[in-house]
Design a protein around this motif. Structure first.
Motif, PDB file in Angstrom:
ATOM      1  N   ASN A 340       0.899  -1.511   0.261  1.00 61.07           N
ATOM      2  CA  ASN A 340       0.163   0.073   0.035  1.00 61.07           C
ATOM      3  C   ASN A 340       0.636   1.240  -0.184  1.00 61.07           C
ATOM      4  OD1 ASN A 340      -2.249  -1.202  -0.292  1.00 61.07           O
ATOM      5  ND2 ASN A 340      -2.667  -1.575   2.491  1.00 61.07           N
ATOM      6  N   LEU A 341       2.208   1.151   0.086  1.00 64.94           N
ATOM      7  CA  LEU A 341       3.168   2.374   0.236  1.00 64.94           C
ATOM      8  C   LEU A 341       3.642   2.957  -1.226  1.00 64.94           C
ATOM      9  CD1 LEU A 341       4.739   1.432   3.091  1.00 64.94           C
ATOM     10  CD2 LEU A 341       3.022   3.556   3.194  1.00 64.94           C
ATOM     11  N   GLN A 342       3.413   2.094  -2.010  1.00 67.23           N
ATOM     12  CA  GLN A 342       4.172   1.545  -3.773  1.00 67.23           C
ATOM     13  C   GLN A 342       2.644   2.507  -4.203  1.00 67.23           C
ATOM     14  OE1 GLN A 342       6.511   2.667  -5.523  1.00 67.23           O
ATOM     15  NE2 GLN A 342       6.736   1.143  -5.315  1.00 67.23           N
ATOM     16  N   PHE A 343       3.385   4.178  -4.922  1.00 65.87           N
ATOM     17  CA  PHE A 343       2.347   4.744  -5.472  1.00 65.87           C
ATOM     18  C   PHE A 343       2.138   5.116  -6.524  1.00 65.87           C
ATOM     19  CE2 PHE A 343       2.288   6.078  -0.791  1.00 65.87           C
ATOM     20  CZ  PHE A 343       0.512   5.836  -0.693  1.00 65.87           C
ATOM     21  N   GLY A 344       3.682   4.240  -7.628  1.00 64.69           N
ATOM     22  CA  GLY A 344       4.858   5.085  -8.877  1.00 64.69           C
ATOM     23  C   GLY A 344       4.169   3.918 -10.075  1.00 64.69           C
ATOM     24  N   PHE A 345       3.623   4.437 -10.923  1.00 67.59           N
ATOM     25  CA  PHE A 345       3.659   4.098 -12.220  1.00 67.59           C
ATOM     26  C   PHE A 345       1.847   2.833 -11.550  1.00 67.59           C
ATOM     27  CE2 PHE A 345       7.482   4.739 -12.740  1.00 67.59           C
ATOM     28  CZ  PHE A 345       7.712   5.083 -14.070  1.00 67.59           C
ATOM     29  N   THR A 346       1.129   3.123 -10.934  1.00 59.47           N
ATOM     30  CA  THR A 346       0.363   2.452 -10.332  1.00 59.47           C
ATOM     31  C   THR A 346      -1.461   3.114 -10.760  1.00 59.47           C
ATOM     32  OG1 THR A 346       0.925   2.164  -8.466  1.00 59.47           O
ATOM     33  CG2 THR A 346      -1.072   1.252  -8.784  1.00 59.47           C
ATOM     34  N   GLU A 347      -1.917   2.424 -11.750  1.00 57.73           N
ATOM     35  CA  GLU A 347      -3.601   2.542 -12.442  1.00 57.73           C
ATOM     36  C   GLU A 347      -4.747   1.040 -11.862  1.00 57.73           C
ATOM     37  OE1 GLU A 347      -5.865   5.429 -15.623  1.00 57.73           O
ATOM     38  OE2 GLU A 347      -3.307   4.816 -15.512  1.00 57.73           O
ATOM     39  N   GLY A 348      -4.446   0.908 -10.860  1.00 56.07           N
ATOM     40  CA  GLY A 348      -5.470  -0.141 -11.020  1.00 56.07           C
ATOM     41  C   GLY A 348      -4.421  -1.518 -11.235  1.00 56.07           C
ATOM     42  N   LEU A 349      -3.126  -1.234 -11.287  1.00 58.99           N
ATOM     43  CA  LEU A 349      -1.868  -2.067 -12.324  1.00 58.99           C
ATOM     44  C   LEU A 349      -1.286  -2.392 -11.160  1.00 58.99           C
ATOM     45  CD1 LEU A 349      -2.070  -1.578 -15.950  1.00 58.99           C
ATOM     46  CD2 LEU A 349      -3.085  -3.248 -14.769  1.00 58.99           C
ATOM     47  N   SER A 412       7.787  -5.237   1.991  1.00 54.22           N
ATOM     48  CA  SER A 412       7.192  -5.549   2.510  1.00 54.22           C
ATOM     49  C   SER A 412       8.108  -5.843   4.080  1.00 54.22           C
ATOM     50  CB  SER A 412       6.836  -6.668   1.417  1.00 54.22           C
ATOM     51  OG  SER A 412       5.749  -6.559   1.085  1.00 54.22           O
ATOM     52  N   GLU A 413       9.032  -6.585   3.386  1.00 51.39           N
ATOM     53  CA  GLU A 413      10.134  -6.292   5.302  1.00 51.39           C
ATOM     54  C   GLU A 413      10.240  -5.193   6.003  1.00 51.39           C
ATOM     55  OE1 GLU A 413      14.267  -7.922   5.615  1.00 51.39           O
ATOM     56  OE2 GLU A 413      13.869  -7.933   4.082  1.00 51.39           O
ATOM     57  N   LEU A 414      10.209  -3.766   5.360  1.00 55.99           N
ATOM     58  CA  LEU A 414      10.004  -2.834   6.390  1.00 55.99           C
ATOM     59  C   LEU A 414       8.604  -2.601   7.029  1.00 55.99           C
ATOM     60  CD1 LEU A 414      11.836  -0.235   3.953  1.00 55.99           C
ATOM     61  CD2 LEU A 414      12.786  -1.544   6.105  1.00 55.99           C
ATOM     62  N   GLU A 415       7.673  -2.564   6.500  1.00 58.62           N
ATOM     63  CA  GLU A 415       6.386  -3.128   6.898  1.00 58.62           C
ATOM     64  C   GLU A 415       6.298  -4.301   7.846  1.00 58.62           C
ATOM     65  OE1 GLU A 415       1.791  -2.547   5.877  1.00 58.62           O
ATOM     66  OE2 GLU A 415       3.077  -2.664   5.130  1.00 58.62           O
ATOM     67  N   ALA A 416       7.062  -5.171   7.724  1.00 62.78           N
ATOM     68  CA  ALA A 416       6.778  -6.287   8.835  1.00 62.78           C
ATOM     69  C   ALA A 416       7.519  -5.928   9.889  1.00 62.78           C
ATOM     70  CB  ALA A 416       7.359  -7.563   8.169  1.00 62.78           C
ATOM     71  N   HIS A 417       8.564  -5.210   9.684  1.00 60.12           N
ATOM     72  CA  HIS A 417       9.529  -5.207  11.163  1.00 60.12           C
ATOM     73  C   HIS A 417       9.143  -3.620  11.842  1.00 60.12           C
ATOM     74  CE1 HIS A 417      11.563  -8.056   9.535  1.00 60.12           C
ATOM     75  NE2 HIS A 417      12.642  -8.211  10.012  1.00 60.12           N
ATOM     76  N   ASN A 418       8.153  -3.179  11.420  1.00 61.14           N
ATOM     77  CA  ASN A 418       7.325  -1.273  11.810  1.00 61.14           C
ATOM     78  C   ASN A 418       8.872  -0.731  11.816  1.00 61.14           C
ATOM     79  OD1 ASN A 418       5.344  -0.655  12.614  1.00 61.14           O
ATOM     80  ND2 ASN A 418       6.393  -0.227  14.528  1.00 61.14           N
ATOM     81  N   TYR A 427       0.998   1.834   9.348  1.00 58.40           N
ATOM     82  CA  TYR A 427       2.416   1.473   9.128  1.00 58.40           C
ATOM     83  C   TYR A 427       2.667   2.618   7.905  1.00 58.40           C
ATOM     84  CZ  TYR A 427       6.942   0.683   7.390  1.00 58.40           C
ATOM     85  OH  TYR A 427       8.334   1.123   7.509  1.00 58.40           O
ATOM     86  N   ALA A 428       3.426   3.784   8.039  1.00 55.20           N
ATOM     87  CA  ALA A 428       3.205   4.742   6.785  1.00 55.20           C
ATOM     88  C   ALA A 428       5.160   4.863   6.960  1.00 55.20           C
ATOM     89  CB  ALA A 428       2.648   6.121   7.554  1.00 55.20           C
ATOM     90  N   GLY A 429       6.182   4.388   6.731  1.00 56.70           N
ATOM     91  CA  GLY A 429       7.436   3.996   7.463  1.00 56.70           C
ATOM     92  C   GLY A 429       8.290   4.385   5.669  1.00 56.70           C
TER      93      GLY A 429
END
Length: 624
Positions: A340-349, A412-418, A427-429
């Motif tokens: 959910n923290l990836q906003f680049g080149f994303t238009e439903g894909l 995902s790993e960064l989010e998993a380790h908070n 999480y918004a790190g």
């Protein structure tokens, strides 16, 4: 092979009585030159042909010239603007008066023929200037009515008298020096080929490389041996993929553009269907779908004589893009999860390699990276092709999605380790835009320097527009200049400021720059002119209102987002109601302009057009 140029400067005989034989003799000389050099040289004829292809005229000279051009299949270049009927009539009159004056021995002083010749030429120039002024005004009206990048850069090109050539006289790559366009072209090709070739790196861990190589080989073997039902492409799916191609892009190596494919329509879908079904069946992608043309673009502020100071922009195969859109559709990549923290080149894909592993699709994608070739386009010609052996293919539709999956494991790993900050339980790190990753902690960063840099950059944008006529005197009319300022300058001035908590001194700096610019646009109004008068004369908004528009647009984007993380953060920040918080400022803006509340906006789901109309109506009404 790059041919040398044979430049032939001609002055053909003028149309007089019994001049046909002489004119044909000169054409025969040109024919002899063509026959001798056409295989080894690119022949360019220039000068005064004393003949024309204009349909309204058809003299014996014109007929002979037309036959010569048709026989040798010559390509015509030159002034492309068509003269109006009145201008063509004045041209004929001017030529006639000049001919009469020439036959009479070219008398001077107050001789009637000399006066008539000058008068005819003066009338012609006057009409040409008049029509040029009318065409310019019509162009500016079109630009004002429908501002777009293409029209804007046309304006810049029309008004710049000195066009700089970015091509260096000398190009250096290491110890090699290239002075001619052909040698520079090959130098660039060697430079980009080295970048695309795997190199030995002592700092790279061998065990990591071995692990990744084995992993890729395993995936390929599994995909190759999967025995599932055939992947078949329908003609409707091909038409849908074709419609996704973007117009106005550069042609590929074979001169094909999106427009060619779109206009062909149903005539080529069955051909595509046979080719793509064969690719999906065999797992082998046609080599012509894997070509690219690289154009070297200089990096800003760098030494242009160094080949390493250029980045390559690649145009890939237009047919290959149709295939890539089909891969995205057939692999079902529209509803696959990514961070959910990836906003680049994303238009439903959100393509992931995991989806591709499940069938032969992965094998097809993998083959797109085998035997990939590119050429370098430089100074109007292309280099020899070379192999691309590493890296995500630039210019490819799938590339951005494949890279996002590659980096998804890290996010995902960064989010998993908070690791990093969280807003409540969300999480918004590490918010990311494609390959740009921001690691956020609880330390507060100073934003003042960023704002100062922003205003300086915007001033440079204003200075760069002076040649287009955006200035107070002797330039474009104030209405057009103001439109250009609103469309091309203000977005750069306010870029990224929507979420920042601007201090009072920051707002004053923005307002000062905005007002100063508008006063210069409005025929250099004096500094003492009241702000309200400036806005009224130009029909513009204060810079704070422009910023509010962008903040409200951001709020609508959040409300319409399907990203759960960003919506959760919005609700939590709104509920907390902390001072200097973006959502606290948004509440104040909503109340100021009497726009629907935050809760209503988040739940109502206004469509984009309705929301724009609400904002466009509310802000001017409040200010007036």
């Amino acid at each position: 092979m790059n041919k040398a140029t044979c430049l032939v400067n001609v002055y053909m005989p003028t149309k007089k009585s019994n001049s046909d034989v002489d004119y044909q003799a000169h054409l025969d000389i040109l024919q002899a030159i063509t026959n001798k050099y056409e295989d080894t040289h690119t022949i360019v004829f220039c000068g005064d042909m004393n003949g024309t292809l204009i349909k309204e005229r058809n003299t014996s000279h014109d007929k002979k010239l037309a036959k010569f051009i048709k026989t040798n299949k010559l390509k015509l270049t030159g002034f492309k603007n068509k003269a109006s009927l009145k201008v063509r009539q004045l041209i004929q009159t001017s030529k006639q008066k000049h001919r009469e004056w020439d036959i009479a021995g070219r008398p001077r002083n107050n001789h009637i023929l000399f006066v008539e010749k000058k008068s005819a030429k003066r009338d012609l120039r006057r009409q040409q200037r008049k029509e040029a002024a009318i065409e310019r005004e019509q162009f500016l009206q079109r630009l004002e009515k429908d501002p777009n990048d293409k029209a804007f850069f046309q304006l810049i090109k029309r008004n710049q008298s000195n066009v700089k050539n970015n091509a260096p006289e000398i190009l250096i790559d290491g110890v090699k020096t290239a002075k001619t366009p052909s040698s520079q072209r090959e130098t660039f090709a060697d430079c980009f080929k080295n970048l695309a070739t795997p190199q030995e790196n002592p700092n790279f861990k061998d065990e990591l490389l071995t692990s990744r190589t084995n992993r890729c080989n395993l995936i390929k073997e599994v995909s190759k041996n999967i025995t599932k039902k055939k992947i078949l492409v329908t003609q409707q799916e091909i038409l849908n993929a074709i419609q996704k191609l973007k117009n106005g892009k550069s042609p590929d190596e074979y001169g094909i553009t999106a427009e060619h494919i779109k206009y062909a329509g149903n005539e080529i879908t069955h051909i595509y269907q046979n080719i793509f079904n064969q690719i999906f069946g065999e797992g082998k992608v046609a080599s012509r779908l894997k070509t690219g043309v690289i154009t070297p673009v200089p990096k800003k502020g760098k030494d242009l004589t160094q080949a390493t100071n250029y980045r390559g922009i690649t145009v890939t195969s237009a047919h290959g893009k149709v295939y890539e859109y089909l891969v995205i559709e057939k692999a079902g990549l529209k509803n696959i999860n990514q961070s959910n923290l990836q906003f680049g080149f994303t238009e439903g894909l959100s393509p992931t390699m995991g989806a591709l592993i499940s069938d032969k699709m992965n094998y097809c994608v993998n083959d797109m990276y085998n035997s990939v070739t590119s050429t370098v386009k430089w100074q109007g010609d292309t280099s020899l092709s070379f192999s691309i052996d590493q890296g995500v293919r630039q210019g490819e539709i799938l590339s951005s999605h494949l890279y996002k999956q590659y980096i998804n494991e890290l996010l995902s790993e960064l989010e998993a380790h908070n690791m990093g900050i969280s807003i409540g339980n969300t999480y918004a790190g590490c918010p990311s835009c494609a390959d740009d990753i921001v690691l956020l902690s609880n330390d507060q960063n100073e934003m003042q320097e960023m704002l100062n840099t922003d205003i300086t950059s915007t001033k440079n944008t204003i200075y760069s527009l002076i040649k287009t006529g955006v200035h107070g005197t002797n330039g474009l009319n104030p209405r057009t200049s103001c439109k250009i300022y609103q469309v091309y300058v203000i977005p750069r001035l306010l870029y990224g400021l929507e979420t920042l908590n601007l201090q009072n001194k920051d707002t004053i700096a923005l307002c000062s720059f905005h007002l100063s610019t508008l006063k210069h646009i409005r025929q250099s109004l004096p500094n003492r002119t009241a702000s309200s008068a400036v806005y009224l004369l130009l029909g513009t908004l204060p810079i704070t209102a422009e910023l509010h528009k962008r903040q409200l647009s951001l709020l609508h984007s959040i409300a319409m987002s399907h990203n759960n993380s960003i919506r959760e953060i919005a609700w939590k920040q709104h509920t907390a109601g902390r001072p200097n918080n973006f959502f606290k400022r948004i509440n104040d803006i909503l109340n100021m302009y009497q726009i629907p509340s935050f809760n209503e906006i988040m739940n109502q789901h206004y469509n984009k057009l309705d929301w724009k109309n609400i904002v466009r109506t509310a802000i001017p009404s409040h200010i007036s």
